[in-house]
Enzyme design. Structure first.
Site, PDB file in Angstrom:
ATOM      1  N   ASP A  19       0.825  -1.210   0.000  1.00  0.00           N
ATOM      2  CA  ASP A  19       0.000   0.000   0.000  1.00  0.00           C
ATOM      3  C   ASP A  19       0.858   1.257   0.000  1.00  0.00           C
ATOM      4  O   ASP A  19       0.571   2.231  -0.699  1.00  0.00           O
ATOM      5  CB  ASP A  19      -0.904   0.012   1.239  1.00  0.00           C
ATOM      6  CG  ASP A  19      -2.176  -0.792   1.048  1.00  0.00           C
ATOM      7  OD1 ASP A  19      -2.683  -0.844  -0.089  1.00  0.00           O
ATOM      8  OD2 ASP A  19      -2.667  -1.366   2.029  1.00  0.00           O
ATOM      9  N   GLN A  20       1.909   1.259   0.800  1.00  0.00           N
ATOM     10  CA  GLN A  20       2.718   2.466   0.922  1.00  0.00           C
ATOM     11  C   GLN A  20       3.549   2.716  -0.334  1.00  0.00           C
ATOM     12  O   GLN A  20       3.729   3.861  -0.751  1.00  0.00           O
ATOM     13  CB  GLN A  20       3.598   2.366   2.161  1.00  0.00           C
ATOM     14  CG  GLN A  20       2.754   2.400   3.442  1.00  0.00           C
ATOM     15  CD  GLN A  20       3.543   2.115   4.694  1.00  0.00           C
ATOM     16  OE1 GLN A  20       4.618   2.666   4.891  1.00  0.00           O
ATOM     17  NE2 GLN A  20       3.023   1.249   5.536  1.00  0.00           N
TER      18      GLN A  20
END
Length: 401
Positions: free
Chosen positions: A172-173
């Site tokens: 996600d990051q």
């Protein structure tokens, strides 16, 4: 101009982690991020938490982590009145960000073509798990699933135990960073062409790109390169790369190091026969066991002092609470805080990028659901009576500070 992105307006439909982290990074640099949430419940992360605990008794640490420097408006996106208002806002907006499953927003009239019709300069950034077409388009795209599919989980952990995911939402990051990378590139391109564009970011592609070193090795070194995971926790590295125990229960990570230097520092000349690149790889588990037996003779700080004194690449392994108190972290000012109307003082990680002329800063706490709805609509010229009617109909909700 006091901040790099001052004057840039972002309509942020995103939720959970990927999109909100991206827009928070842009907000830290001065963009006006208008977070468009679901009327009532808001962002899904508001109802999810770690450790079954809530900051200040009611606020999600997950949400607080990724939503500072934003204003929130909570709307019913299925309402035609709301649609007209958002399209009016889009006429002067610069960027739209969303990370719903492919097609969800478009079916509600908030796809790229809908926004481009009212503003050809709009930049529309769409995040997904696997892209907007292909055999996995309808699958849920969640961080751990992507880590596993891309190969990261199979690369992680000791060889005598099951694979383990990373202890943070890396997919996600990374996806968030790719969103920022795409948006900033598109803003720069628009300065030269006057035209906006659509950006597509997906978690799987991002994870693959960040595993490029591993892919290049596996795809180019022949079939026999692929070996089971080892005791050192990395399938491709030779000893002494790994995590080692100290006498007091602490742990120290050792990366690249001349093996001779290491065994001399540890006062372990009996390890000399292993000092050969092929041996250090082929017998890496055996070497790890023997080096680990030597590191357990020293306390953590003594071990670090010895290793650092010999310029061996090493560091103490710390949990998050101790890492926050690390003298280098404190020196860099990387732990900051903001005041939240319900959670009180919230300690957070500060912006990681420093700029000499247009520094990033934390100017707003993570908002309550729809907290700024009335002021946002008033700014865009929506009459007070119409705002009241939206609230009365349940098409807009406002949580009071």
């Amino acid at each position: 101009m006091t901040k790099a992105l001052e004057g840039v307006t972002i309509l942020d439909f995103s939720h959970l982690l990927q999109g909100p982290f991206a827009t928070q990074l842009l907000g830290d640099m001065g963009a006006d991020v208008i977070k468009i949430e679901r009327a009532g419940a808001g962002d899904m992360f508001r109802g999810m938490t770690f450790f079954a605990k809530w900051v200040g008794g009611s606020q999600s640490p997950n949400f607080l982590a990724w939503n500072r420097n934003k204003r929130s408006i909570a709307l019913n996106l299925k309402s035609r009145k709301v649609h007209a208002i958002i399209m009016a806002m889009a006429r002067t907006a610069d960027v739209v960000v969303q990370n719903f499953r492919p097609g969800v927003l478009a079916r509600l009239g908030y796809g790229y073509e809908d926004f481009r019709a009212v503003n050809p300069r709009i930049i529309y950034c769409s995040g997904s798990g696997y892209g907007e077409d292909g055999p996995y388009v309808d699958r849920p795209g969640q961080d751990m699933l992507i880590q596993g599919l891309a190969g990261l989980i199979a690369n992680t952990g000791r060889g005598d135990q099951p694979p383990v995911p990373a202890g943070a939402g890396l997919a996600d990051q990374i996806g968030a960073m790719n969103m920022v990378y795409g948006i900033l590139s598109a803003l720069y391109a628009r300065e030269r062409t006057g035209r906006g564009q659509k950006i597509e970011v997906n978690l799987l592609a991002g994870m693959l790109a960040h595993l490029n070193q591993e892919y290049v090795a596996v795809l180019n070194l022949g079939e026999d390169f692929v070996r089971p995971r080892s005791g050192i926790g990395h399938p491709g590295m030779q000893a002494p790369f790994g995590i080692y125990e100290a006498a007091d229960g602490g742990h120290v990570s050792i990366a690249m190091s001349p093996f001779r230097t290491l065994y001399e520092v540890l006062e372990a000349p009996h390890l000399a026969p292993y000092d050969d690149l092929a041996t250090l790889f082929d017998k890496r588990d055996e070497v790890w066991e023997k080096v680990n037996a030597e590191t357990r003779r020293f306390g953590t700080q003594d071990l670090l002092a010895r290793l650092l004194g010999a310029d061996i690449w090493c560091a103490e392994v710390k949990d998050i609470r101790r890492a926050a108190e690390d003298p280098q972290v404190i020196h860099m000012g990387m732990i900051a805080s903001y005041e939240h109307p319900k959670a009180g003082t919230v300690r957070v990680v500060a912006p990681a990028v420093r700029m000499s002329e247009t520094p990033a800063s934390i100017d707003r706490p993570a908002p309550l659901v729809g907290q700024h709805g009335r002021e946002i609509l008033a700014h865009y010229g929506v009459p007070a009576a119409e705002i009241e009617a939206l609230e009365a109909a349940g098409d807009m909700t406002v949580e009071e500070a």
